[in-house]
Write an enzyme that holds these catalytic residues in place. Structure first.
Site, PDB file in Angstrom:
ATOM      1  N   ALA A 164      49.653  31.807  42.538  1.00 14.96           N
ATOM      2  CA  ALA A 164      49.876  32.912  41.606  1.00 14.96           C
ATOM      3  C   ALA A 164      49.504  32.632  40.154  1.00 14.96           C
ATOM      4  CB  ALA A 164      51.344  33.340  41.676  1.00 14.96           C
ATOM      5  N   GLY A 201      49.160  34.380  36.510  1.00 17.93           N
ATOM      6  CA  GLY A 201      50.068  35.487  36.735  1.00 17.93           C
ATOM      7  C   GLY A 201      49.549  36.888  36.473  1.00 17.93           C
ATOM      8  N   LYS A 203      47.437  38.726  38.235  1.00 17.02           N
ATOM      9  CA  LYS A 203      47.497  39.499  39.480  1.00 17.02           C
ATOM     10  C   LYS A 203      48.949  39.708  39.915  1.00 17.02           C
ATOM     11  CE  LYS A 203      43.050  37.818  41.240  1.00 17.02           C
ATOM     12  NZ  LYS A 203      42.913  36.715  40.266  1.00 17.02           N
ATOM     13  N   CYS A 255      36.619  33.598  43.424  1.00 17.53           N
ATOM     14  CA  CYS A 255      35.601  33.932  42.430  1.00 17.53           C
ATOM     15  C   CYS A 255      34.355  33.090  42.688  1.00 17.53           C
ATOM     16  CB  CYS A 255      36.126  33.731  41.012  1.00 17.53           C
ATOM     17  SG  CYS A 255      36.770  32.094  40.669  1.00 17.53           S
TER      18      CYS A 255
END
Length: 930
Positions: A174, A177, A179, A357
């Site tokens: 995560a 943060g 998203k 990505c």
């Protein structure tokens, strides 16, 4: 976005070289050439030949800046409207080199125009005045959390998760943060409207005054009446568990999300490849029957995994300099394990969104295919077609065939070619390649073809963004899934005995031994079957479990650039992979619950032990004093500091009785969800609040090895009061949105005039005593007659030039002689700019009174006229009451300074990697979100 991995992308373990930032050339001056990088993607043909020149040209241009309006829809729309009505017209009026400058524009595919992008160059931004005004707007709104800088393609994965009311969501990787912030907003979707409707009905029945809600809330109420989550008086029953393997980055995650103030958020600190199952309270059973284990399954999981990050070359110049195929080869096993574990923890019918990505099919389609095979194929897992989702988003289909480049730069077409080369001992560069990295061959096979074209690829030239890969997987039925090494593509599964998890085999053997039910006896039996590893941890090929449980830091560092890994490509392929017990929706068989062994034990386990074992007190001055093992365990391990436990208050606790009586809180508001963070379980300074599910998880898993870093929001903070009988617990700004609708009218002040609110924003500690209340407009008489202590200020929507179109709520402190709108300075400045278009200095009269005190001592009888909140013993204004400025930021950083840096990045004045985010004792440098 996927984290860049590989040692070459690291900045070291020491927090960026002691804070010294390296010299960075302008992006346009950096050579953008990498022979292997360009050779591989040209050979793959990931874009049509007619688009190839545009593809490479886009990758060599600097990335446009993008940002997102955060919070609930009702809260974000007014901020967005300010941008549209004021700043866009100003920027549109600018002409440069004979043409109008392009203003910031909404991303056409982001719902409700809450995602924006700005393509204006730095030269233009630095040249014209309207951009300076726009920068102030970004600075102020970023500082209060209304705007978040986030790369456009990074916003896509959460939008494909289809989160609905009441769902449980897991973000496995995560930090930092951005998203997760999107996810928690979705978890809380419609909550404000639902609770307002419930409270409105309660007040109507009681004949109390009802506040108008504003147009946005009214529209949301109508929408929620059709499909909302109403089971808990409108409060969200869903949950987000946000996880990160690195402890420091877990706290950065908390900092990023703190302004969303969600009681439905839990932050954990675990390795995603072996994420432990979360125990839930067992279902009721008949008297005398044994309760069976019950574990949390998630409705939605985001697996935004560590990756090579070669799709970020538009902002990460290191990609051009350092890219090599070994990064993807080394990360492949980790990526498969994370996705496989995500599928295990998912409910049947639930969704996993997998994203990176990277453009490399080894990290994308190959990982998806390998994970599906290990789950049992398309009979168990479905690839969801999202081509109709997010209209306006340009994207390409996933690859059904691809080639693999080895560490020496040689390109292989098929696994058969690799095996032939190995058999002939003609090539060593392919020694780390495995069959799962290649497209699956269906010739002569009965295996159903994977529709990998349903995966989604976004390239930089399509809409001027970074590159990204996303796919959505849906779990059809429960899995009898096998771990790593137990499934080979197109081969028969091994026998039940051979495929049985090694962990389960040990459990079964322990259960058959006559050891009794004592936990210590079971541990001795485990040691007899599997002797503990007493090595010094220098094994080149540690298992994932061993890495997580080692006392020293993991063999790979994930605390930089969102998830950076050491160059462990050689070791990874030979690593023994963890195997998990078979999971289904039913309760686990006796003794077969998930058992994650942690050495050293996490703080929760240590506290659990110390709470049950009495230890003799030892005089530390004695020459024979024995070191306290518990004290030594509280030191940092794996970058993890000591964490105080979560302890829930008795619903009938005296402090809760006082609070509920003082604020006249409606009895329908739950009292069993308040907690503190200390081993004693007594409310000393702060009382937190969480959701019902959050409470169940924390209580059921206390002392069982789960590393909980954060849960809930601050609801009440203890404040020194000046008069006996005044409630010393004030409502914290974090918890006010949750509680305010349930506070009785006795502690509510209603404001309708823009002039009055401006007075409270500009002037800190306006006088109430004497005739001071007459300067406070329509609230003057109300606050004059109100008892001391905290109250709720409700700004009501009203018609007219002096009214407000939106509803707002603030905590207000009434002292003996003055008022204080309990907002930090940056919040006050942001509101003055947004509501009044004014950037004016604040007035703090308490400082003037301090100077007067130094000249003329205050008489004893006059001391009561100066509130303790204004003049404490040290002669300085108590910042805990001055907008809660004393409340330490989780990262210890200056909020204003951070906001300026983030806004500079959004405007293009600064580069992302020039921004260093100080986080207490360490510094995290890099993109706000990659």
């Amino acid at each position: 976005m996927g984290r860049r991995g590989g040692k070459r992308f690291q900045r070291g373990r020491g927090g960026g070289g002691g804070g010294q930032r390296p010299e960075r050339a302008d992006y346009s001056e950096v050579p953008k050439q990498n022979e292997l990088y360009e050779k591989y993607y040209n050979e793959l043909g990931i874009v049509p030949s007619e688009e190839r020149s545009d593809f490479w040209a886009a990758l060599k241009r600097e990335l446009p800046n993008s940002f997102r309006f955060t919070g609930s829809k009702g809260h974000a729309i007014p901020v967005q409207q300010r941008l549209k009505d004021h700043y866009i017209p100003e920027i549109t009026s600018i002409h440069y080199e004979g043409r109008a400058v392009d203003p910031p524009a909404p991303l056409p595919w982001y719902p409700d125009e809450l995602g924006w992008q700005m393509t204006t160059t730095k030269a233009v931004v630095r040249r014209f005045g309207p951009f300076s005004s726009f920068q102030k707007f970004l600075v102020s709104e970023t500082s209060v959390g209304n705007i978040s800088r986030q790369e456009a393609v990074s916003m896509i994965p959460p939008l494909l998760m289809d989160i609905r009311p009441g769902m449980t969501v897991l973000d496995l990787c995560a930090a930092p943060g951005s998203k997760s912030a999107q996810l928690i907003e979705m978890v809380h979707g419609g909550e404000e409207a639902r609770t307002r409707k419930i409270v409105r009905e309660i007040k109507k029945e009681a004949g109390r005054e009802i506040s108008p809600d504003g147009n946005e809330i009214e529209l949301e109420i109508k929408a929620e009446e059709r499909s909302g989550d109403w089971s808990d008086d409108g409060r969200t029953t869903g949950l987000l568990v946000a996880n990160d393997i690195d402890y420091k980055r877990a706290h950065l995650l908390i900092h990023q999300m703190k302004r969303l103030n969600s009681p439905n958020l839990i932050v954990t600190n675990h390795d995603a490849t072996i994420y432990p199952s979360i125990k839930l309270p067992s279902d009721p059973v008949p008297h005398g029957a044994t309760a069976k284990g019950k574990y949390l399954k998630f409705d939605r999981i985001l697996a935004d995994v560590p990756c090579s990050g070669d799709g970020t070359c538009r902002k990460n110049i290191n990609v051009w300099r350092d890219w090599n195929p070994g990064n993807a080869i080394g990360l492949f096993p980790t990526q498969v394990r994370v996705l496989f574990r995500a599928m295990q923890m998912l409910k049947a019918g639930g969704r996993v969104v997998y994203s990176t990505c990277s453009m490399n099919p080894m990290e994308n389609e190959a990982v998806v295919a390998a994970a599906i095979a290990r789950c049992g194929g398309l009979d168990k897992v479905e690839l969801i077609d999202c081509s109709d989702s997010l209209p306006g988003l340009k994207r390409s289909h996933g690859l059904s065939s691809w080639k693999v480049m080895d560490k020496q730069g040689k390109i292989w077409t098929s696994w058969q070619d690799v095996e032939d080369a190995k058999a002939a001992n003609s090539d060593t560069g392919a020694s780390k390649l495995v069959e799962e990295m290649f497209p699956q061959s269906y010739e002569g096979s009965s295996v159903q073809r994977l529709p990998l074209e349903r995966c989604m690829r976004v390239y930089g030239h399509q809409q001027d963004t970074g590159s990204f890969f996303i796919t959505v997987l849906q779990k059809k039925t429960e899995l009898r899934a096998r771990g790593d090494g137990e499934v080979k593509s197109n081969k028969e599964h091994s026998s039940n005995t051979e495929s049985k998890s090694s962990i389960m085999a040990v459990v079964d053997e322990i259960e058959t031994r006559p050891n009794g039910s004592n936990a210590i006896e079971h541990i001795h039996a485990l040691d007899a079957i599997v002797p503990p590893d007493m090595s010094d941890g220098d094994d080149d090929n540690p298992s994932a479990t061993a890495r997580q449980n080692k006392e020293n830091a993991p063999s790979y560092d994930v605390s930089r650039e969102k998830r950076e890994l050491d160059d462990i490509a050689d070791a990874e392929m030979a690593t023994k992979r963890p195997r998990f017990r078979e999971e289904d929706d039913g309760p686990a068989p006796t003794g077969a619950e998930d058992r994650q062994v942690h050495y050293p034990p996490p703080p929760g386990a240590e506290l659990d032990l110390t709470s049950h074992i009495s230890r003799p007190e030892i005089n530390p001055k004695s020459p024979k004093a024995i070191p306290n093992p518990t004290a030594s365990q509280n030191k940092r391990r794996n970058n993890q500091a000591f964490e105080e436990p979560f302890k829930f208050l008795d619903p009938n606790h005296a402090d809760l009785d006082t609070i509920f009586a003082f604020y006249h809180i409606n009895p329908r508001f739950p009292r069993d969800r308040f907690m503190v963070r200390n081993a004693s379980g007594n409310p000393v300074k702060t009382i937190y609040y969480t959701s019902e599910l959050g409470r169940s998880i924390l209580t059921e898993n206390e002392g069982k090895g789960l590393k909980f870093v954060h849960c809930g929001v601050k609801m009440f903070v203890k404040q020194a009061v000046q008069r006996e009988g005044t409630c010393e617990w004030r409502i914290q700004t974090d918890g006010l949105p949750i509680l305010e609708a349930w506070v009785g009218e006795e502690r509510v002040v209603r404001l309708r005039s823009r002039k009055t609110l401006k007075h409270l924003l500009v002037e800190m500690f306006p006088k109430v005593g004497g005739t001071g209340w007459q300067d406070l407009g329509e609230i003057g008489e109300r606050v004059r007659d109100m008892d001391m202590g905290c109250c709720v200020l409700r700004v009501e929507p009203s018609e007219g030039e002096d009214g407000f179109s939106e509803r707002m709520v603030f905590p207000l402190w009434r002292s003996l002689s003055s008022l204080n709108l309990m907002l930090p300075k940056e919040d006050r400045k942001a509101m003055l700019l947004r509501l009044y278009n004014e950037d004016i200095p604040l007035m703090d009269h308490s400082k003037d009174r301090h100077k007067v005190q130094e000249i003329s001592p205050v008489k004893e009888e006059d001391k009561l006229m100066i509130g303790d909140d204004e003049v404490p013993a040290n002669g300085e204004a108590d910042s805990s009451i001055k907008g809660e400025e004393i409340e330490a930021d989780e990262t210890g950083m200056d909020v204003d300074a951070q906001a300026v840096e983030e806004a500079d990045v959004a405007l293009g004045i600064k580069d992302e990697e020039d921004v260093g985010i100080e986080t207490g004792m360490y510094v995290v440098k890099g993109p706000a979100d990659v």
